[in-house]
Scaffold this active site. Structure first.
Site, mmCIF file in Angstrom:
data_model
loop_
_atom_site.group_PDB
_atom_site.id
_atom_site.type_symbol
_atom_site.label_atom_id
_atom_site.label_comp_id
_atom_site.label_asym_id
_atom_site.label_seq_id
_atom_site.Cartn_x
_atom_site.Cartn_y
_atom_site.Cartn_z
ATOM 1 N N SER A 53 35.343 33.185 44.790
ATOM 2 C CA SER A 53 34.240 32.543 44.159
ATOM 3 C C SER A 53 33.545 31.378 44.738
ATOM 4 O O SER A 53 34.493 30.607 44.954
ATOM 5 C CB SER A 53 34.057 32.760 42.704
ATOM 6 O OG SER A 53 34.502 33.904 42.240
HETATM 7 N N1 SAM Z 1 38.867 35.048 41.205
HETATM 8 C C1 SAM Z 1 39.026 35.087 42.683
HETATM 9 C C2 SAM Z 1 39.431 34.106 43.409
HETATM 10 O O1 SAM Z 1 39.714 33.101 43.139
HETATM 11 O O2 SAM Z 1 39.247 34.290 44.689
HETATM 12 C C3 SAM Z 1 37.593 35.800 43.139
HETATM 13 C C4 SAM Z 1 37.592 37.139 42.362
HETATM 14 S S1 SAM Z 1 36.464 38.173 43.191
HETATM 15 C C5 SAM Z 1 34.945 37.398 42.989
HETATM 16 C C6 SAM Z 1 36.558 39.690 42.040
HETATM 17 C C7 SAM Z 1 37.651 40.405 42.320
HETATM 18 O O3 SAM Z 1 37.615 41.275 41.397
HETATM 19 C C8 SAM Z 1 37.828 41.051 43.558
HETATM 20 O O4 SAM Z 1 38.735 40.915 44.266
HETATM 21 C C9 SAM Z 1 37.793 42.655 42.994
HETATM 22 O O5 SAM Z 1 38.810 43.527 43.828
HETATM 23 C C10 SAM Z 1 38.330 42.357 41.552
HETATM 24 N N2 SAM Z 1 38.101 43.471 40.734
HETATM 25 C C11 SAM Z 1 37.069 44.259 40.467
HETATM 26 N N3 SAM Z 1 37.364 45.144 39.524
HETATM 27 C C12 SAM Z 1 38.471 45.088 39.121
HETATM 28 C C13 SAM Z 1 39.091 45.676 37.969
HETATM 29 N N4 SAM Z 1 38.819 46.629 37.108
HETATM 30 N N5 SAM Z 1 40.380 45.340 37.901
HETATM 31 C C14 SAM Z 1 41.016 44.064 38.429
HETATM 32 N N6 SAM Z 1 40.451 43.381 39.633
HETATM 33 C C15 SAM Z 1 38.975 44.140 39.569
#
Ligand code: SAM
Length: 212
Positions: free
Chosen positions: A57
């Site tokens: 993000s």
């Molecule tokens: N916090 C992260 C960072 O600092 O790099 C960025 C997160 S990214 C915007 C969103 C993440 O949420 C992705 O890696 C995606 O695979 C994960 N995601 C989506 N649905 C999810 C779920 N139900 N459970 C866990 N992770 C999930």
């Protein structure tokens, strides 16, 4: 752009004022959380691709979320959507214990390896559907959701301690409202609007269906 300039121009110049949050962003090397070919862009004011269609993000969005959690240092925190592990590292600097859940095993393993190598011993990475939270370690003093949900997942709200805060983007798949939900009592939750955001979708039982 370097780390100190990112903190002053992208965070302090906007509305990030919590000195602990600013210090954490000054400490964590964001370039360690992206691929080699993106390292020179690590301190840009934007999200960056991390593979598997996912992103690390924008620093400001992470800072806004973390500041809105109102952390004091003693907390046990749950993050949903580990991605690169960057936000988990920031949280690791600020609280006692962090649990972070990622649904894509390859991303979870890369993040866990990175966090261990960089010495974040109070961060545990779990693989699973974070829309259901992480009941094994509940309740949590704070929960940060880093993916957009159709609605705040009830399982997450149920895993909040009384007085706990959950920051969750929810709304349409293409744009969401970021909200803080505070659990005042067992059955009383208060929601506050923090602004418009755009996150990748939360895919899971209490998120969007796969392939949405
Ligand atoms: N916090 C992260 C960072 O600092 O790099 C960025 C997160 S990214 C915007 C969103 C993440 O949420 C992705 O890696 C995606 O695979 C994960 N995601 C989506 N649905 C999810 C779920 N139900 N459970 C866990 N992770 C999930």
């Amino acid at each position: 752009m370097g780390r100190a300039r990112m903190v002053s121009e992208q965070l302090r110049r906007r509305d990030i004022v919590d000195p602990h949050v600013l210090a954490a962003f000054g400490d964590v090397p964001r370039e360690e959380f992206v691929d080699d070919d993106l390292k020179e862009l690590a301190y840009e004011d934007s999200p960056l691709a991390i593979g598997f269609g996912q992103t690390i993000s924008q620093p400001y969005v992470v800072a806004m979320t973390v500041q809105a959690l109102r952390l004091e240092g003693f907390e046990k925190v749950l993050e949903i959507g580990t991605g690169s592990g960057y936000a988990a590292a920031i949280l690791g600097k600020l609280v006692r214990e962090v649990h972070t859940v990622e649904r894509i095993p390859e991303l979870a393993h890369m993040a866990a390896e990175r966090l261990a190598r960089l010495g974040y011993q109070n961060v545990q990475v779990h693989v699973g559907d974070g829309s259901l939270g992480w009941p094994t370690n509940a309740p949590f003093d704070a929960i940060a959701v880093a993916a957009g949900a159709p609605r705040p997942p009830p399982s997450l709200l149920a895993q909040l301690a009384i007085g706990g805060r959950c920051i969750v983007p929810h709304g349409e798949a293409s744009s969401q409202r970021l909200v803080r939900i505070t659990r005042r009592r067992d059955d009383e939750y208060v929601e506050e609007d923090l602004g418009d955001v755009r996150f990748v979708p939360l895919v899971g039982a209490e998120g969007w269906p796969h392939g949405h």
